[in-house]
Scaffold this active site. Structure first.
Site, mmCIF file in Angstrom:
data_model
loop_
_atom_site.group_PDB
_atom_site.id
_atom_site.type_symbol
_atom_site.label_atom_id
_atom_site.label_comp_id
_atom_site.label_asym_id
_atom_site.label_seq_id
_atom_site.Cartn_x
_atom_site.Cartn_y
_atom_site.Cartn_z
ATOM 1 N N TYR A 1 2.396 19.114 32.600
ATOM 2 C CA TYR A 1 3.379 20.200 32.683
ATOM 3 C C TYR A 1 3.591 20.691 34.122
ATOM 4 O O TYR A 1 2.625 20.860 34.879
ATOM 5 C CB TYR A 1 2.971 21.388 31.791
ATOM 6 N N HIS B 1 5.743 34.694 45.386
ATOM 7 C CA HIS B 1 6.431 34.223 44.182
ATOM 8 C C HIS B 1 7.781 34.943 44.096
ATOM 9 O O HIS B 1 7.976 35.828 43.264
ATOM 10 C CB HIS B 1 5.536 34.566 42.969
ATOM 11 N N SER C 1 7.040 34.902 36.001
ATOM 12 C CA SER C 1 7.757 33.756 35.434
ATOM 13 C C SER C 1 8.599 34.189 34.229
ATOM 14 O O SER C 1 8.180 35.043 33.454
ATOM 15 C CB SER C 1 6.755 32.699 34.965
ATOM 16 N N CYS D 1 11.399 35.873 34.011
ATOM 17 C CA CYS D 1 11.996 37.225 34.014
ATOM 18 C C CYS D 1 13.369 37.206 34.676
ATOM 19 O O CYS D 1 13.854 38.242 35.147
ATOM 20 C CB CYS D 1 11.098 38.220 34.739
HETATM 21 O O1 SAT Z 1 4.481 27.349 36.585
HETATM 22 S S1 SAT Z 1 5.778 26.682 36.572
HETATM 23 O O2 SAT Z 1 6.127 26.378 37.926
HETATM 24 O O3 SAT Z 1 5.694 25.474 35.798
HETATM 25 C C1 SAT Z 1 6.934 27.674 35.917
HETATM 26 C C2 SAT Z 1 6.714 29.091 36.198
HETATM 27 O O4 SAT Z 1 5.875 29.689 35.530
HETATM 28 O O5 SAT Z 1 7.383 29.635 37.102
HETATM 29 MN MN MN Z 2 7.605 30.981 38.994
#
Ligand code: SAT
Ligand code: MN
Length: 581
Positions: free
Chosen positions: A198, A227, A249, A251
């Site tokens: 993943y 981030h 993540s 959002c």
């Molecule tokens: O962690 S990933 O890059 O796969 C996706 C995310 O949570 O931003």
């Molecule tokens: Mn992210």
């Protein structure tokens, strides 16, 4: 020998020996290589071809159903002292971690090809960029890295000149969740990831390098690895302000980065351009401002909810040259996900005939991978070696109550406190319960490679490093009313908040000061063409004193949980806020 850099060659040899890889392929990034790997992935069933007419050169990859998100509980920071990793990370002794991983990697590529991917995070010629090499036995990972980073020959050349690079070793292994670990060794600038294919676990340039190892590199070298999305906001006078915004993540970072302003704004000459949607590296320039690059070269975005009305720019880039992961398909083999349109899918993400009784057709964390250059709003400044100057930093989370639509920090330290205490309801991007409120400092909870208290001290230190720092804001698009309905329309209308932010930055808007920060005056807020009642805005900008008192108690507990390394100035700012309530 495929490189002139001895340390790289030796490492590759050592890994090949240890994993017993059948073949070694040094990736060049060429078009031929891309096509060969696409064909290989089709022949092994890892790829399915999507409708060539509607979606030329697009592929569908379906993961193992147990391998669809990041695994925070299996992600470790391995430093000599546990204290260095901090309470915000899982920690393992580096020797123990190496032993564990070496055992898992032993002979794990016996019948597999080992790909060596030299990559550069950021424009090849930028002094802000940093390089790495990922070794993986997954061709799917190679194809994703090709879109997400500057990979291949040019990156290798830079690595050979610099002599240093982040070492990332990855194998999909048996995809057994009990034999899955993502280990980071900040001191050695190295990563070992086993047992997952993943995105965040396997595309090592992304969260592992650009954030976890990157944040450590940034602390040692005097910059910030965050981030954050980066967008450019051009006003009718042709001036562009760059905004960096951190959200956890899933959002809406991708949607915000590609926002299309409401009609009236477009007519007036406002425009948004996209630099990045997930990661921002920034450092002080000679002018005292923070200059930022997007270290990535593509988007790994959440598919569900991406539609013509929510993110037309994203939709426009997804009909060509895109890898889809865990989405559904229609009867004519087009990719489909919840929220896209009202067609009914034929096959769900698990490959079964779609039946709504079995849950969503696309996995809630299904993704698209696409080159940034396909995005209609992609800015040419994203390729600029010097980066772009940041005018405002925005922190946000998903909060159904309490947190106002927008608040401006009193000063840098208050802004750092805002970032350090931002909270959000969890989403499907990580395994675990969804919808639980947790503090997610700077949206870096899963990604900061060292002790949060030291990280906040590093943030605070920029006051001495740069004399023209960005203004800091908190936003919340996700307030809900008594009937559980969103109070703010979000999406394109978020432009109204961004406009206020840049007006504040350039001294063109007033604010009313409150205990928790500065907020817009109603007359400074542009409602034109908006079906919205001013009373609702008053509610979205109200400070509920009682609820905030409770919140601040919780904020204090949160800071306390990081022990005595927490900088005193954060407590001082907290005191200013509670005294003024
Ligand atoms: O962690 S990933 O890059 O796969 C996706 C995310 O949570 O931003
Ligand atoms: Mn992210």
């Amino acid at each position: 020998m495929s490189t002139t850099l001895l340390s790289l060659e030796n490492w590759v040899k050592k890994v090949a020996q240890h994993t017993q890889a059948k073949h070694i392929v040094w990736c060049t990034g060429s078009e031929d290589e891309k096509q060969q790997l696409d064909e290989l992935l089709l022949s092994t069933g890892d790829y399915k071809k999507l409708n060539e007419e509607s979606h030329p050169n697009c592929f569908l990859h379906i993961s193992d159903p147990q391998d669809v998100a990041r695994v925070e509980h299996l992600t470790f920071i391995c430093t000599e002292e546990k204290e260095e990793a901090g309470p915000n990370n899982n920690w393992m002794d580096p020797q123990k971690a190496h032993a564990k991983m070496d055992e898992l990697f032993e002979k794990c590529m016996e019948n597999r090809t080992m790909y060596v991917i030299p990559y550069c995070m950021g424009p090849i010629d930028s002094p802000l960029s940093r390089c790495g090499v990922e070794i993986t036995d997954s061709a799917y990972v190679v194809q994703n890295m090709r879109l997400m980073t500057r990979m291949g020959t040019a990156a290798l050349q830079r690595i050979e000149v610099e002599g240093t690079f982040v070492k990332g070793l990855h194998s999909t292994g048996e995809l057994d969740p009990d034999r899955r670990y993502i280990m980071h060794f900040p001191k050695d600038l190295s990563i070992k990831s086993y047992g997952s294919g993943y995105g965040g676990n396997a595309l090592l340039g992304k969260k592992c390098h650009a954030l976890r190892i990157g944040s450590y590199q940034a602390k040692t070298e005097g910059w910030l690895a965050e981030h954050m999305l980066i967008l450019g906001l051009e006003n009718p006078q042709g001036e562009t302000h760059y905004i960096a915004a951190a959200f956890p993540s899933a959002c809406g970072k991708t949607n915000l980065a590609m926002l299309i302003p409401p009609e009236g704004y477009i007519q007036d000459g406002w425009k948004i351009t996209t630099i990045g949607d997930d990661i921002c590296w920034m450092r002080p320039g000679v002018d005292g401002r923070l200059w930022a690059i997007n270290p990535e070269a593509g988007f790994f975005g959440v598919a569900p909810g991406t539609a013509k009305d929510t993110n037309p720019n994203a939709l426009a880039m997804l009909y060509k040259d895109t890898i889809f992961t865990n989405v559904a398909t229609t009867a004519d083999n087009q990719p489909w996900w919840e929220g896209l349109d009202d067609r009914v899918p034929a096959i769900d993400w698990k490959g079964n005939t779609y039946d709504s009784a079995n849950g969503p057709a696309a996995h809630p964390n299904s993704r698209f991978t696409v080159s940034a250059s396909r995005c209609p709003s992609y800015s040419e400044q994203a390729e600029a070696a010097q980066g772009v100057p940041i005018s405002a930093i925005v922190f946000g989370g998903r909060r159904a109550s309490l947190v106002p639509l927008v608040t401006q920090a009193r000063n840098w330290a208050h802004g750092v406190l805002m970032g350090a205490t931002v909270a959000s309801e969890t989403t499907a991007a990580a395994t675990g319960a969804v919808g639980v409120v947790r503090r997610d400092p700077m949206a870096m909870k899963p990604f900061c490679g060292y002790h949060f208290a030291d990280y906040w001290a590093h943030w605070l230190s920029f006051e001495d490093k740069a004399n023209n720092l960005p203004e800091v804001f908190t936003v919340n698009w996700f307030r809900k009313d008594k009937n559980n309905k969103f109070m703010w329309p979000g999406f394109g209308d978020n432009m109204r908040v961004l406009e206020w932010i840049v007006k504040r930055v350039s001294g063109k808007a007033e604010a009313q000061s409150t205990a928790i920060g500065d907020m817009p005056k109603l007359e400074d807020f542009n409602f034109e063409g908006m079906d919205f009642n001013q009373d609702d805005l008053s509610e979205l900008l109200a400070v509920d004193v009682e609820a905030w008192n409770l919140e601040l108690e919780d904020v204090r507990k949160h800071l306390d949980s990081f022990g005595d390394r927490v900088p005193q100035s954060l407590y001082a700012e907290l005191k200013v806020t509670s005294r003024s309530l």
